[in-house]
Design an enzyme around this catalytic site. Structure first.
Site, mmCIF file in Angstrom:
data_model
loop_
_atom_site.group_PDB
_atom_site.id
_atom_site.type_symbol
_atom_site.label_atom_id
_atom_site.label_comp_id
_atom_site.label_asym_id
_atom_site.label_seq_id
_atom_site.Cartn_x
_atom_site.Cartn_y
_atom_site.Cartn_z
ATOM 1 N N VAL A 115 0.892 -1.162 0.067
ATOM 2 C CA VAL A 115 -0.024 0.073 0.059
ATOM 3 C C VAL A 115 1.044 1.120 0.037
ATOM 4 O O VAL A 115 0.431 2.166 -0.184
ATOM 5 C CB VAL A 115 -1.055 0.052 1.100
ATOM 6 C CG1 VAL A 115 -2.039 -0.851 0.906
ATOM 7 C CG2 VAL A 115 -0.074 -0.293 2.407
ATOM 8 N N LYS A 116 2.154 1.197 0.379
ATOM 9 C CA LYS A 116 3.112 2.285 0.321
ATOM 10 C C LYS A 116 2.545 3.485 1.061
ATOM 11 O O LYS A 116 2.595 4.716 0.388
ATOM 12 C CB LYS A 116 3.594 2.452 -1.040
ATOM 13 C CG LYS A 116 4.234 1.293 -1.692
ATOM 14 C CD LYS A 116 4.791 1.659 -3.091
ATOM 15 C CE LYS A 116 5.247 0.588 -3.811
ATOM 16 N NZ LYS A 116 4.313 -0.526 -4.265
ATOM 17 N N ARG A 117 1.800 3.311 2.170
ATOM 18 C CA ARG A 117 1.280 4.446 2.760
ATOM 19 C C ARG A 117 2.245 5.346 3.427
ATOM 20 O O ARG A 117 3.539 4.991 4.059
ATOM 21 C CB ARG A 117 0.487 3.927 3.879
ATOM 22 C CG ARG A 117 -0.765 2.931 3.530
ATOM 23 C CD ARG A 117 -1.681 3.784 2.820
ATOM 24 N NE ARG A 117 -2.866 3.014 2.542
ATOM 25 C CZ ARG A 117 -3.404 2.976 1.429
ATOM 26 N NH1 ARG A 117 -3.381 3.861 0.460
ATOM 27 N NH2 ARG A 117 -4.681 2.494 1.494
#
Ligand SMILES: O=c1ccn([C@@H]2O[C@H](COP(=O)(O)O)[C@@H](O)[C@H]2O)c(=O)[nH]1
Length: 250
Positions: A86-88
């Site tokens: 998700v590479k938040r």
């Protein structure tokens, strides 16, 4: 059991370091899309150390896509770790809700995070001490040179991110295979690594030869399995990637 223990156990049981990417490319979030993803899961599970769905491909199909994600996650056997790509990266208040989404709503074992906004953005995820985190270190895209590989003092920017892995043994790094040069790997601490870039992106497994790492390492293949061009099953393709990775790691 922590994420890291679960992953170590899975790697030991299967002898596999292959992470199977579940990046479905479909316009319609319908029954046939769901069945396709489940088929990939069922056929590759025996060769998978982990599965990695990238949220983008499900979000792109709207709420029905997210419903499919949640349904297919339930089809993954409990002993196989799931990394939610998700590479938040946001302020703590918002990160808390991202963490709740990943760990409580979707029940995944680990996530990918973008640490560009700093250490405090990791804290809401660290409140789930048994879950895993992979911070973007040196990514597999050409733009890794724009920031991640830039010098800062006598180090590179990604090394500042690598320092943040000291927060917990559950925190590792994403290192793209296409950019896993010796001068990157030698500065990468012995923490869990998620290595995308094999298959469609053309990463070369020989970059990992003799790395001698102890922490669990995963090499991800998404298109190279889900959208392979051979006339054989997903399982056969996954078995082949597993073998190639094993041979490279020695
Ligand atoms: O540096 C990165 C970080 C994440 N990814 C993701 O991994 C898969 C790769 O898919 P392929 O089809 O095997 O190329 C995809 O979800 C990317 O968003 C990455 O490639 N590089």
């Amino acid at each position: 059991m922590t994420f890291r223990e679960k992953l170590e156990k899975r790697i030991a049981t299967t002898g596999s370091n292959l992470c199977v990417g579940l990046d479905v490319r479909m316009d319609q979030a319908d029954e046939s899309t769901k069945r396709f993803i489940i088929k990939v899961i069922e056929e590759t599970a025996a060769h998978a150390a982990a599965f990695k769905p990238n949220s983008a491909y499900y979000e792109a199909m709207g709420w029905k896509g997210m419903r499919i994600l949640s349904q297919v996650l339930k089809e993954i056997p409990n002993d196989i770790p799931v990394i939610f790509d998700v590479k938040r990266g946001d302020i703590g208040e918002t990160q808390g809700y991202y963490a709740k989404s990943a760990y409580d709503a979707y029940g995944v074992d680990a996530v990918t995070l973008n640490a560009y906004m700093g250490k405090d953005t990791l804290e809401p995820f660290l409140k789930y001490p048994d879950k895993g985190i992979y911070l973007l270190g040196v990514t597999s895209n050409p733009g890794a040179v724009d920031i991640e590989l830039q010098p800062t003092g006598d180090r590179k920017v990604f090394e500042l991110v690598a320092d943040m892995t000291q927060a917990s043994p559950q925190v590792g790094l994403v290192i793209g295979l296409t950019n896993a040069a010796e001068n990157v790997l030698s500065k990468t601490p012995d923490v869990p690594l998620l290595i995308p870039g094999l298959g469609a992106q053309g990463g070369d497994l020989s970059a990992l030869k003799g790395s001698g790492r102890k922490a669990p390492l995963l090499v991800n293949v998404s298109r190279g399995i889900m959208y392979h061009q051979e006339s054989c099953s997903f399982g056969t393709i996954a078995a082949d990637w597993k073998l190639r990775i094993q041979e490279a790691l020695g």
